[in-house]
Design a protein around this motif. Structure first.
Motif, PDB file in Angstrom:
ATOM      1  N   GLY A  95       1.001  -1.110  -0.037  1.00  0.00           N
ATOM      2  CA  GLY A  95       0.286   0.180  -0.365  1.00  0.00           C
ATOM      3  C   GLY A  95       0.275   1.323  -0.089  1.00  0.00           C
ATOM      4  N   LEU A  96       2.286   1.203  -1.016  1.00  0.00           N
ATOM      5  CA  LEU A  96       2.764   2.446  -0.997  1.00  0.00           C
ATOM      6  C   LEU A  96       2.412   3.430  -1.803  1.00  0.00           C
ATOM      7  N   LYS A 102      -3.913  -7.010  -2.036  1.00  0.00           N
ATOM      8  CA  LYS A 102      -2.883  -7.763  -2.962  1.00  0.00           C
ATOM      9  C   LYS A 102      -3.210  -9.239  -3.562  1.00  0.00           C
ATOM     10  N   ARG A 103      -4.355  -9.157  -4.167  1.00  0.00           N
ATOM     11  CA  ARG A 103      -4.888 -10.020  -4.991  1.00  0.00           C
ATOM     12  C   ARG A 103      -3.526  -9.769  -5.979  1.00  0.00           C
ATOM     13  N   LYS A 107      -0.473 -11.292  -8.100  1.00  0.00           N
ATOM     14  CA  LYS A 107      -0.938 -11.814 -10.068  1.00  0.00           C
ATOM     15  C   LYS A 107       0.459 -11.120 -10.047  1.00  0.00           C
ATOM     16  N   LEU A 108       1.503 -10.071 -10.184  1.00  0.00           N
ATOM     17  CA  LEU A 108       2.545  -9.424 -10.773  1.00  0.00           C
ATOM     18  C   LEU A 108       3.162 -10.475 -10.646  1.00  0.00           C
ATOM     19  N   ARG A 130       4.124 -17.058   4.293  1.00  0.00           N
ATOM     20  CA  ARG A 130       3.037 -15.948   5.386  1.00  0.00           C
ATOM     21  C   ARG A 130       1.476 -16.843   5.391  1.00  0.00           C
ATOM     22  N   GLY A 131       1.191 -17.026   4.427  1.00  0.00           N
ATOM     23  CA  GLY A 131      -0.549 -16.951   3.702  1.00  0.00           C
ATOM     24  C   GLY A 131      -1.141 -17.445   4.581  1.00  0.00           C
TER      25      GLY A 131
END
Length: 265
Positions: A95-96, A102-103, A107-108, A130-131
């Motif tokens: 969130g910068l 996050k989804r 993907k990226l 960490r998921g």
């Protein structure tokens, strides 16, 4: 004036060399990069994805100018630039300067990892480790870390070592921590030094242990010196000299030998 392809290639080569100097803390490199920014930005504005990624990365990592970073990284990512995809994913994940997504970030990271970007593989492995129960995939994470490690990424090798330590697989831990140190990881030095000192995951290797402890001085970590003083009484002068030479700390090796002789009477 439109720059020729050869001129652009040379400019990019120089810029990346200067950026490497910045990462090593060179003030001269930072000053040179400030001089080059206008020229680099013109190349980025012409639509060249490599320059877009470069400007975006500088804005993200050094200037903390998230608006500029997002603008250029998104443009380069849309062109398929793997480094830009990874940088944009990081911004979205944390969130910068943008709303967290996050989804989309995952993907990226996936796209960049599929292109072979080792840092993206490392980042994606971290997400998988960490998921939650639905997204955690340790087996795939370890596979990605191995790929990043094989590509020379010391942080990936170190994390593999820490995973192996947690699983009490000491032979594997020592092997990959040795690899991490060889790749330039300072954060792996203490664990490897203690394993070599105590014969964990392999034979006792006091020379390698002392080398690790002394090497920590490169990053201002004095804990290694404490460990070094404790183990020197068990070593010969030649072993201490060899370790000090390997660590690039010859003078400290002489001090260790002198102190041992001083207090042995």
């Amino acid at each position: 004036m439109v720059m020729k392809v050869v001129e652009l290639e040379n400019l990019l080569l120089v810029a990346r060399r200067v950026l490497d100097g910045m990462r090593k803390g060179s003030a001269a490199a930072a000053n040179e990069m400030r001089r080059m920014i206008p020229e680099l930005q013109r190349a980025a504005d012409s639509g060249d994805s490599e320059f877009q990624e470069l400007i975006g990365g500088i804005a993200l990592e050094y200037l903390k100018d998230y608006g500029t970073a997002y603008y250029y990284l998104r443009a380069a990512a849309e062109s398929g630039n793997a480094s830009a995809q990874r940088g944009l994913a990081f911004m979205l994940f944390e969130g910068l300067g943008v709303q967290k997504d996050k989804r989309k970030a995952v993907k990226l990271f996936e796209a960049a990892a599929e292109s072979g970007d080792r840092a993206a593989k490392f980042n994606l492995a971290g997400v998988l480790l960490r998921g939650d129960d639905a997204t955690r995939d340790e087996e795939r994470a370890v596979r990605l870390l191995r790929e990043a490690s094989d590509a020379g990424m010391d942080a990936a090798s170190r994390q593999l070592g820490e995973i192996a330590l947690a699983e009490n697989d000491y032979f594997e831990a020592r092997k990959v921590l040795s690899l991490a140190v060889g790749q330039g990881s300072y954060r792996a030095l203490m664990n490897l030094g203690m394993m070599c000192r105590d014969g964990i995951g392999g034979d006792v290797d006091r020379v390698q242990a002392l080398t690790c402890f002394l090497k920590l001085l490169d990053v201002g970590d004095g804990d290694g010196l404490h460990e070094a003083h404790a183990m020197v009484p068990e070593m010969t002068d030649q072993e201490v000299k060899e370790a000090a030479l390997k660590a690039g700390r010859v003078s400290e090796g002489g001090v260790l030998i002198g102190n041992r002789r001083k207090y042995s009477y």
